[in-house]
Design a protein around this motif. Structure first.
Motif, PDB file in Angstrom:
ATOM      1  N   ALA A   1     -11.573  13.663  -3.516  1.00 34.44           N
ATOM      2  CA  ALA A   1     -12.096  15.018  -3.704  1.00 34.44           C
ATOM      3  C   ALA A   1     -11.090  16.072  -3.247  1.00 34.44           C
ATOM      4  CB  ALA A   1     -13.411  15.177  -2.949  1.00 34.44           C
ATOM      5  N   LYS A   2     -10.281  15.735  -2.255  1.00 34.86           N
ATOM      6  CA  LYS A   2      -9.272  16.666  -1.747  1.00 34.86           C
ATOM      7  C   LYS A   2      -7.976  16.625  -2.555  1.00 34.86           C
ATOM      8  CE  LYS A   2     -10.609  16.816   3.166  1.00 34.86           C
ATOM      9  NZ  LYS A   2     -10.135  16.550   4.551  1.00 34.86           N
ATOM     10  N   GLY A   3      -7.900  15.731  -3.535  1.00 36.84           N
ATOM     11  CA  GLY A   3      -6.681  15.589  -4.317  1.00 36.84           C
ATOM     12  C   GLY A   3      -5.609  14.784  -3.625  1.00 36.84           C
ATOM     13  N   GLU A   4      -5.984  13.988  -2.620  1.00 33.00           N
ATOM     14  CA  GLU A   4      -5.012  13.224  -1.833  1.00 33.00           C
ATOM     15  C   GLU A   4      -4.883  11.772  -2.278  1.00 33.00           C
ATOM     16  OE1 GLU A   4      -5.932  15.823   2.239  1.00 33.00           O
ATOM     17  OE2 GLU A   4      -6.562  13.716   2.095  1.00 33.00           O
ATOM     18  N   ARG A   5      -5.766  11.291  -3.152  1.00 35.55           N
ATOM     19  CA  ARG A   5      -5.712   9.919  -3.656  1.00 35.55           C
ATOM     20  C   ARG A   5      -5.891   9.939  -5.171  1.00 35.55           C
ATOM     21  NH1 ARG A   5      -4.810   9.761   0.884  1.00 35.55           N
ATOM     22  NH2 ARG A   5      -5.719   8.513   2.565  1.00 35.55           N
ATOM     23  N   ALA A   6      -5.225   8.972  -5.809  1.00 30.54           N
ATOM     24  CA  ALA A   6      -5.355   8.801  -7.245  1.00 30.54           C
ATOM     25  C   ALA A   6      -6.012   7.464  -7.537  1.00 30.54           C
ATOM     26  CB  ALA A   6      -3.973   8.863  -7.904  1.00 30.54           C
ATOM     27  N   VAL A   7      -6.543   7.320  -8.733  1.00 31.23           N
ATOM     28  CA  VAL A   7      -7.121   6.047  -9.149  1.00 31.23           C
ATOM     29  C   VAL A   7      -6.043   4.965  -9.087  1.00 31.23           C
ATOM     30  CG1 VAL A   7      -8.190   4.789 -11.052  1.00 31.23           C
ATOM     31  CG2 VAL A   7      -8.818   7.171 -10.626  1.00 31.23           C
ATOM     32  N   GLY A   8      -6.396   3.829  -8.494  1.00 34.07           N
ATOM     33  CA  GLY A   8      -5.467   2.712  -8.406  1.00 34.07           C
ATOM     34  C   GLY A   8      -4.505   2.768  -7.237  1.00 34.07           C
ATOM     35  N   GLN A   9      -4.509   3.865  -6.474  1.00 35.57           N
ATOM     36  CA  GLN A   9      -3.625   3.982  -5.319  1.00 35.57           C
ATOM     37  C   GLN A   9      -4.228   3.233  -4.145  1.00 35.57           C
ATOM     38  OE1 GLN A   9      -3.026   8.009  -3.912  1.00 35.57           O
ATOM     39  NE2 GLN A   9      -0.981   7.519  -3.120  1.00 35.57           N
ATOM     40  N   ARG A  10      -3.476   2.306  -3.578  1.00 34.54           N
ATOM     41  CA  ARG A  10      -3.965   1.469  -2.489  1.00 34.54           C
ATOM     42  C   ARG A  10      -3.593   2.084  -1.146  1.00 34.54           C
ATOM     43  NH1 ARG A  10      -5.168  -3.834  -3.298  1.00 34.54           N
ATOM     44  NH2 ARG A  10      -3.881  -4.565  -1.558  1.00 34.54           N
ATOM     45  N   TRP A  11      -4.575   2.100  -0.239  1.00 36.12           N
ATOM     46  CA  TRP A  11      -4.387   2.726   1.070  1.00 36.12           C
ATOM     47  C   TRP A  11      -4.936   1.790   2.145  1.00 36.12           C
ATOM     48  CZ3 TRP A  11      -1.648   7.132   0.633  1.00 36.12           C
ATOM     49  CH2 TRP A  11      -1.399   7.872   1.787  1.00 36.12           C
ATOM     50  N   ALA A  12      -4.187   1.624   3.231  1.00 39.18           N
ATOM     51  CA  ALA A  12      -4.609   0.741   4.318  1.00 39.18           C
ATOM     52  C   ALA A  12      -5.291   1.538   5.416  1.00 39.18           C
ATOM     53  CB  ALA A  12      -3.409  -0.011   4.898  1.00 39.18           C
TER      54      ALA A  12
ATOM     55  N   VAL B   1       0.847  -1.191   0.000  1.00 38.89           N
ATOM     56  CA  VAL B   1       0.000   0.000   0.000  1.00 38.89           C
ATOM     57  C   VAL B   1       0.884   1.243   0.000  1.00 38.89           C
ATOM     58  CG1 VAL B   1      -1.895  -1.158   1.199  1.00 38.89           C
ATOM     59  CG2 VAL B   1      -0.165   0.056   2.535  1.00 38.89           C
ATOM     60  N   ASP B   2       0.274   2.377  -0.354  1.00 36.01           N
ATOM     61  CA  ASP B   2       1.008   3.638  -0.420  1.00 36.01           C
ATOM     62  C   ASP B   2       0.931   4.445   0.868  1.00 36.01           C
ATOM     63  OD1 ASP B   2       1.905   3.362  -3.134  1.00 36.01           O
ATOM     64  OD2 ASP B   2      -0.141   3.806  -3.770  1.00 36.01           O
ATOM     65  N   GLY B   3       0.067   4.025   1.792  1.00 35.94           N
ATOM     66  CA  GLY B   3      -0.069   4.755   3.039  1.00 35.94           C
ATOM     67  C   GLY B   3      -1.013   4.039   3.978  1.00 35.94           C
ATOM     68  N   VAL B   4      -1.096   4.563   5.200  1.00 36.45           N
ATOM     69  CA  VAL B   4      -1.899   3.903   6.223  1.00 36.45           C
ATOM     70  C   VAL B   4      -2.406   4.945   7.212  1.00 36.45           C
ATOM     71  CG1 VAL B   4       0.167   3.403   7.608  1.00 36.45           C
ATOM     72  CG2 VAL B   4      -1.908   2.044   7.945  1.00 36.45           C
ATOM     73  N   GLU B   5      -3.593   4.708   7.746  1.00 36.67           N
ATOM     74  CA  GLU B   5      -4.130   5.544   8.816  1.00 36.67           C
ATOM     75  C   GLU B   5      -5.066   4.706   9.665  1.00 36.67           C
ATOM     76  OE1 GLU B   5      -7.735   8.037   6.907  1.00 36.67           O
ATOM     77  OE2 GLU B   5      -5.813   8.390   5.908  1.00 36.67           O
ATOM     78  N   THR B   6      -5.487   5.280  10.789  1.00 36.04           N
ATOM     79  CA  THR B   6      -6.332   4.555  11.743  1.00 36.04           C
ATOM     80  C   THR B   6      -7.581   5.381  12.033  1.00 36.04           C
ATOM     81  OG1 THR B   6      -4.450   3.426  12.751  1.00 36.04           O
ATOM     82  CG2 THR B   6      -6.427   3.599  14.098  1.00 36.04           C
TER      83      THR B   6
END
Length: 400
Positions: free
Chosen positions: A317-328, A284-289
């Protein structure tokens, strides 16, 4: 006939399969719930709420359940099942009623619906098709928010195909969108809490992922240590007051108007977010809780799949994710055990949701994946004269 056999064959017995997704229960009610009438799933939902809410409480609350129990009632006959758009319907239940979408329960249901062989439980089980290349099976689930496409990994067993618990189940969301970004909410004195200090307002986002979520950063609430070490009792007190206030706040109510249907138009949850906490599971490209409060101060043990959908839509919507970008996305439970995170990925953009109930919205489609496990099976009855156990209760309800 011994007592165990007697109880499971008693008329009006409610039969359930018990599962969990990252510790969050899914009590799948597959037999014994009264038949629901109505031409649509949403009208059947209204019938259940009006006529059988005492049975929902019986299944969810004490003495058969607990305050944070969660359930899924299988509905074999809906308008989209009849049209061939879905294989089966579902109503999601919790301590306060019936929700419109639930990701963690969808993940559990995917496995169960592949594994069951009982056509009384799942009449369209024979229509499921194996993808031999990926060793997966697709299940189209009709939830109150729409059709959710579930992909279930499978393996061969002695009695045929069954779900593979070693690989994640995935679902494709109904269209999701950011409903309001950066809403400055004034907090009146009677709602404020000590951790706010001298501040009189907070910033909240609202996003839709099959249900509406108010998302707020944990430090925006004044909890400087974040979710790595959180006073859960105190956080519950704070968010309980805040959620009740937000549910009637004009800006939040306006944001929660779903364009297509007023019956989807309500604030379901407050999700407290901490982008500084979470073990990266890899790939993944990033992670949050997050810590999700929903229904009547119920706390989700899982990362909350429908809110993962909402959070991905908001981040896009905020421009923080792109299509296909995986986030945990972690919950406090998955962070503790360092396993069980959900992974979200935007798979489609450019959608438009339109209707007469609210302004049109630009939407995305999100893929969410996670794992679920079986924990048991239950059969519930009510003996004559059992006043305490007839409709269920909570300690909160009997002490106020």
């Amino acid at each position: 006939m011994d007592i165990a056999q007697s109880l499971t064959t008693t008329p009006n017995t409610i039969k359930c399969i018990e599962m969990h997704t990252t510790g969050e229960p899914t009590r799948i009610i597959y037999a014994g719930f009264p038949p629901l009438t109505g031409p649509t799933l949403l009208s059947q939902r209204a019938h259940a709420e009006k006529e059988y809410d005492h049975i929902r409480k019986r299944i969810m609350l004490e003495p058969r359940g607990h305050y944070d129990m969660y359930g899924a009632i299988l509905i074999q006959n809906t308008e989209l099942v009849r049209s061939g758009e879905a294989h089966i319907g579902v109503l999601f239940t919790h301590n306060g009623g019936i929700s419109t979408m639930c990701g963690h329960a969808t993940i559990s249901l995917g496995r169960f619906l592949v594994d069951t062989r009982d056509e009384n439980v799942f009449p369209k089980r024979g229509e499921l098709v194996l993808d031999e290349e990926s060793l997966t099976v697709g299940v189209r689930l009709h939830a109150p928010c729409g059709v959710v496409d579930v992909t279930v990994p499978v393996m061969q067993s002695a009695d045929g195909m069954k779900s593979d618990p070693a690989r994640n189940v995935a679902f494709i969301s109904t269209p999701a969108y950011a409903a309001a970004v950066g809403v400055r909410v004034s907090v009146p004195e009677e709602v404020r809490w000590g951790e706010l200090g001298g501040r009189k307002s907070i910033t909240v986002d609202v996003s839709y992922g099959g249900a509406f979520f108010a998302l707020v950063d944990v430090r925006e609430l004044g909890f400087k240590e974040g979710l790595k070490k959180v006073d859960l009792e105190r956080m519950t007190q704070v968010v309980g007051k805040l959620k009740g206030y937000l549910e009637t706040h004009p800006d939040i109510v306006r944001a929660c108007q779903h364009p297509e249907d007023e019956r989807l138009s309500f604030l379901y949850s407050v999700m407290v977010v901490d982008s500084q906490v979470g073990v990266n599971p890899g790939g993944v490209d990033g992670v949050e809780t997050g810590l999700c409060f929903f229904a009547d101060d119920e706390i989700d043990r899982s990362p909350t799949g429908s809110c993962v959908t909402a959070r991905m839509a908001l981040a896009y919507a905020k421009g923080e994710r792109a299509v296909g970008q995986r986030w945990a996305y972690h919950s406090v439970v998955s962070s503790h055990f360092q396993t069980g995170a959900f992974v979200g990925e935007i798979v489609e953009t450019g959608l438009r949701i339109e209707g007469e109930n609210g302004p049109a919205r630009d939407a995305v489609v999100v893929r969410v994946e996670g794992s679920a496990y079986y924990t048991g099976a239950s059969s519930f009855v009510v003996e004559e004269g059992d006043v305490t156990g007839h409709a269920g209760f909570t300690m909160k309800s009997v002490t106020q």
